[in-house]
Design a protein around this motif. Structure first.
Motif, PDB file in Angstrom:
ATOM      1  N   GLY A   1       0.737  -1.144   0.103  1.00  0.00           N
ATOM      2  CA  GLY A   1      -0.088   0.057   0.097  1.00  0.00           C
ATOM      3  C   GLY A   1       0.814   1.172   0.168  1.00  0.00           C
ATOM      4  N   PRO A   2       0.389   2.192  -0.743  1.00  0.00           N
ATOM      5  CA  PRO A   2       1.212   3.733  -0.715  1.00  0.00           C
ATOM      6  C   PRO A   2       1.413   4.075   0.622  1.00  0.00           C
ATOM      7  CG  PRO A   2      -0.595   3.553  -2.182  1.00  0.00           C
ATOM      8  CD  PRO A   2      -0.821   2.325  -1.457  1.00  0.00           C
ATOM      9  N   ALA A   3       0.537   4.122   1.556  1.00  0.00           N
ATOM     10  CA  ALA A   3       0.501   4.889   2.841  1.00  0.00           C
ATOM     11  C   ALA A   3       1.716   3.996   3.722  1.00  0.00           C
ATOM     12  CB  ALA A   3      -0.756   4.779   3.485  1.00  0.00           C
ATOM     13  N   ASN A   4       1.767   2.796   3.546  1.00  0.00           N
ATOM     14  CA  ASN A   4       2.803   1.943   4.325  1.00  0.00           C
ATOM     15  C   ASN A   4       4.197   2.271   3.597  1.00  0.00           C
ATOM     16  OD1 ASN A   4       1.295   0.679   6.358  1.00  0.00           O
ATOM     17  ND2 ASN A   4       0.681  -0.856   4.982  1.00  0.00           N
ATOM     18  N   TYR A   5       4.297   2.360   2.396  1.00  0.00           N
ATOM     19  CA  TYR A   5       5.317   2.821   1.724  1.00  0.00           C
ATOM     20  C   TYR A   5       6.042   4.102   1.946  1.00  0.00           C
ATOM     21  CZ  TYR A   5       8.789   4.019  -1.808  1.00  0.00           C
ATOM     22  OH  TYR A   5       9.908   4.469  -2.362  1.00  0.00           O
ATOM     23  N   ALA A   6       4.827   5.175   2.132  1.00  0.00           N
ATOM     24  CA  ALA A   6       5.265   6.292   2.495  1.00  0.00           C
ATOM     25  C   ALA A   6       6.036   6.814   3.921  1.00  0.00           C
ATOM     26  CB  ALA A   6       4.115   7.311   2.328  1.00  0.00           C
ATOM     27  N   ARG A   7       5.673   5.718   4.636  1.00  0.00           N
ATOM     28  CA  ARG A   7       6.169   5.792   5.987  1.00  0.00           C
ATOM     29  C   ARG A   7       7.444   4.710   6.294  1.00  0.00           C
ATOM     30  NH1 ARG A   7       0.664   5.442   6.822  1.00  0.00           N
ATOM     31  NH2 ARG A   7       0.704   3.227   7.415  1.00  0.00           N
ATOM     32  N   SER A   8       7.773   4.121   5.226  1.00  0.00           N
ATOM     33  CA  SER A   8       8.653   2.849   5.219  1.00  0.00           C
ATOM     34  C   SER A   8      10.102   3.405   5.386  1.00  0.00           C
ATOM     35  CB  SER A   8       8.770   2.030   3.910  1.00  0.00           C
ATOM     36  OG  SER A   8       9.108   2.648   3.116  1.00  0.00           O
ATOM     37  N   THR A   9      10.992   2.623   5.854  1.00  0.00           N
ATOM     38  CA  THR A   9      12.404   2.879   5.934  1.00  0.00           C
ATOM     39  C   THR A   9      12.969   2.851   4.320  1.00  0.00           C
ATOM     40  OG1 THR A   9      12.783   1.598   7.850  1.00  0.00           O
ATOM     41  CG2 THR A   9      14.663   1.919   6.582  1.00  0.00           C
ATOM     42  N   VAL A  10      12.394   2.064   3.548  1.00  0.00           N
ATOM     43  CA  VAL A  10      12.770   2.195   2.084  1.00  0.00           C
ATOM     44  C   VAL A  10      12.613   3.552   1.650  1.00  0.00           C
ATOM     45  CG1 VAL A  10      12.128   1.406  -0.159  1.00  0.00           C
ATOM     46  CG2 VAL A  10      12.239  -0.324   1.868  1.00  0.00           C
ATOM     47  N   ALA A  11      11.391   4.155   1.766  1.00  0.00           N
ATOM     48  CA  ALA A  11      11.081   5.469   1.170  1.00  0.00           C
ATOM     49  C   ALA A  11      12.191   6.578   2.128  1.00  0.00           C
ATOM     50  CB  ALA A  11       9.765   5.903   1.429  1.00  0.00           C
ATOM     51  N   ARG A  12      12.449   6.571   3.115  1.00  0.00           N
ATOM     52  CA  ARG A  12      13.078   7.333   4.115  1.00  0.00           C
ATOM     53  C   ARG A  12      14.630   7.109   3.672  1.00  0.00           C
ATOM     54  NH1 ARG A  12      10.160   5.530   8.426  1.00  0.00           N
ATOM     55  NH2 ARG A  12      11.882   4.405   9.100  1.00  0.00           N
ATOM     56  N   ARG A  13      15.094   6.189   3.348  1.00  0.00           N
ATOM     57  CA  ARG A  13      16.245   5.753   2.671  1.00  0.00           C
ATOM     58  C   ARG A  13      16.693   6.569   1.322  1.00  0.00           C
ATOM     59  NH1 ARG A  13      18.350   0.228   5.419  1.00  0.00           N
ATOM     60  NH2 ARG A  13      18.133   0.981   7.538  1.00  0.00           N
ATOM     61  N   PHE A  14      15.654   6.308   0.596  1.00  0.00           N
ATOM     62  CA  PHE A  14      15.590   6.931  -0.955  1.00  0.00           C
ATOM     63  C   PHE A  14      15.821   8.337  -0.836  1.00  0.00           C
ATOM     64  CE2 PHE A  14      13.583   3.089  -3.161  1.00  0.00           C
ATOM     65  CZ  PHE A  14      14.750   2.882  -3.850  1.00  0.00           C
ATOM     66  N   ASP A  15      14.942   8.827   0.263  1.00  0.00           N
ATOM     67  CA  ASP A  15      14.832  10.432   0.286  1.00  0.00           C
ATOM     68  C   ASP A  15      16.398  10.917   0.600  1.00  0.00           C
ATOM     69  OD1 ASP A  15      13.166  12.448   0.250  1.00  0.00           O
ATOM     70  OD2 ASP A  15      12.928  12.585   2.489  1.00  0.00           O
TER      71      ASP A  15
END
Length: 156
Positions: A102-116
């Motif tokens: 889900g997009p909401a879980n993705y947005a809060r994920s470590t994956v997204a934070r590290r890409f950021d």
């Protein structure tokens, strides 16, 4: 992190990523033309669709549904991580993850934070954290996350 990229640019980035992501996701999701309950009991049809009418679909309908649906997952991934615009393999892998969690879980994920933060290898490694369903590890999810990680690392 919001993006100010022109819509045309986003569309090109998404199209490039979806050319990779669509067959990748289809292979992992599998296709059932008739509705069924997934491993946590959610009604599902075609390539893992849960927010559509639960009825029998043709192969062509399932394929079109997947292609249309994936745009709705790639857009929030790219909005959350605009640096992925020029990283189609990483965007494809992240879209696969978002489609599954889900997009909401993705947005809060470590994956997204590290890409950021530009930590692409660390982001790819963080895919492996998402291998549970219903609170327990699932071998199929572990295998999928390893494949997403491998795709994510491609070209880095």
């Amino acid at each position: 992190m919001a993006t100010n990229l022109p819509k045309k640019s986003i569309s090109a980035a998404i199209a490039a990523a979806l050319a990779i992501a669509t067959p990748f996701i289809a292979g992992w999701e599998g296709k059932r033309n008739d509705p069924y309950r997934d491993i946590v009991g959610v009604m599902t049809v075609c390539y893992g669709e849960t927010k559509v009418e639960m009825r029998r679909y043709s192969d062509a309908e399932c394929t079109a549904m997947l292609e249309d649906s994936l745009v709705g997952y790639a857009e929030p991934v790219l909005k959350r991580n605009p640096r992925l615009e020029y990283h189609r393999n990483q965007l494809a892998a992240a879209t696969s993850l978002a489609y599954n969690i889900g997009p909401a879980n993705y947005a809060r994920s470590t994956v997204a934070r590290r890409f950021d933060t530009g930590n692409y290898v660390g982001a790819c490694d963080a895919f492996l954290m998402w291998n549970k369903a219903g609170g327990r590890e699932v071998r199929g999810l572990t295998n999928r996350r390893k494949a997403e990680r491998a795709l994510c690392l491609t070209g880095l």
